[in-house]
Scaffold this active site. Sequence first.
Site, PDB file in Angstrom:
ATOM      1  N   ILE A  56       1.663  11.855   3.653  1.00 14.66           N
ATOM      2  CA  ILE A  56       0.589  11.863   2.639  1.00 14.66           C
ATOM      3  C   ILE A  56       1.205  12.123   1.307  1.00 14.66           C
ATOM      4  O   ILE A  56       2.431  12.416   1.226  1.00 14.66           O
ATOM      5  CB  ILE A  56      -0.281  13.265   3.078  1.00 14.66           C
ATOM      6  CG1 ILE A  56       0.563  14.349   3.051  1.00 14.66           C
ATOM      7  CG2 ILE A  56      -1.132  12.952   4.403  1.00 14.66           C
ATOM      8  CD1 ILE A  56      -0.319  15.561   3.238  1.00 14.66           C
ATOM      9  N   ASP A  57       0.536  11.466   0.251  1.00 15.01           N
ATOM     10  CA  ASP A  57       1.138  11.537  -0.919  1.00 15.01           C
ATOM     11  C   ASP A  57       1.565  12.949  -1.621  1.00 15.01           C
ATOM     12  O   ASP A  57       0.789  13.813  -1.172  1.00 15.01           O
ATOM     13  CB  ASP A  57       0.022  10.795  -2.020  1.00 15.01           C
ATOM     14  CG  ASP A  57      -0.505   9.313  -1.471  1.00 15.01           C
ATOM     15  OD1 ASP A  57       0.451   8.776  -1.007  1.00 15.01           O
ATOM     16  OD2 ASP A  57      -1.601   9.023  -1.715  1.00 15.01           O
ATOM     17  N   LYS A  58       2.240  12.692  -2.427  1.00 20.12           N
ATOM     18  CA  LYS A  58       2.727  13.942  -3.131  1.00 20.12           C
ATOM     19  C   LYS A  58       1.707  14.821  -3.618  1.00 20.12           C
ATOM     20  O   LYS A  58       1.953  16.100  -3.343  1.00 20.12           O
ATOM     21  CB  LYS A  58       3.695  13.556  -4.639  1.00 20.12           C
ATOM     22  CG  LYS A  58       4.205  14.554  -5.359  1.00 20.12           C
ATOM     23  CD  LYS A  58       4.724  14.050  -6.580  1.00 20.12           C
ATOM     24  CE  LYS A  58       5.333  15.140  -7.451  1.00 20.12           C
ATOM     25  NZ  LYS A  58       4.176  15.316  -8.182  1.00 20.12           N
TER      26      LYS A  58
END
Length: 303
Positions: free
Chosen positions: A133-135
Amino acid sequence: METYTFVAEEKARIDKWMSEQSDWSRSQIQDWIKAGDLLVNGQIVKPNYKLQEGDEIVVTVPDAVELEVLPEHIQLDVVYEDEDVIVVNKARGMVVHPAAGHTSGTLVNALLYHCDDLSGINGVKRPGIVHRIDKDTTGLLMVAKNDVAHESLASQLKDRKIKREYIALVHGEVAHELGTIEAPIGRDTNDRQRMTVTDKNAKEAITHFRLLERYKDFTLVECKLETGRTHQIRVHMRYIGHPLAGDPKYGPRRTIQLNGQALHAATLGFFHPRTNEWLEFEAPLPADFEAELAKLDKIEKTR
């Protein structure tokens, strides 16, 4: 090293044309040109070289230098763990695996300290990482502790058996209580750091959404992924005119006071790779997300 050959089909600047034909960024292509790893008709050219129709481009991609990934004592919110799988509730701001610009402080660095038995399928930089999942997206993700578990979880992802539900705060008033966005996603040819809905070099992408709450100027929705493309929810919600609040890449500049997009991986379910038992986990909204919701004016439902 690997070698790739292209033949120009039109007149264009070389770095721009090459980036449109591949997944390489313009800056990466420029670096290869400067290093002499990219030749046109057997000759070294400048990064601003204008291709002519019929030019032959040969790219010799140097072998990647593996990063040294070290264990780091970073606190993890472990939701579940056994000999095969770890489920982690990832904090905002944490990168999942090391990459250029983020060689430490990642989830992988933390996992290597937490345990020494991660799957090696994805190599040194991504041990145990089945999905990401994104930062600045918070919430649940699963990590494989051995190769058998990794193969099982990856197969479930491919076969769309994994349950992944996200909570997102989006701009505007979403008109429908339920909906499905089915629109292919590929890299944006005008900005290689962004994805977009496109028919060019794109992959199938399907997102289901359900309205949870209406606020003045915002809507809280639940998004269920059927596919898992890069930035899928962020791209799809922007595509239907409702970009995520706080999203610096796909949303408006002025939005809520959150360090990143208001997106949380709230529910994760999968079949255990050893027992085949269905496991399902939920993670509450993080405190900063809840705090922003508390500031909004709720719109009461009418019948």
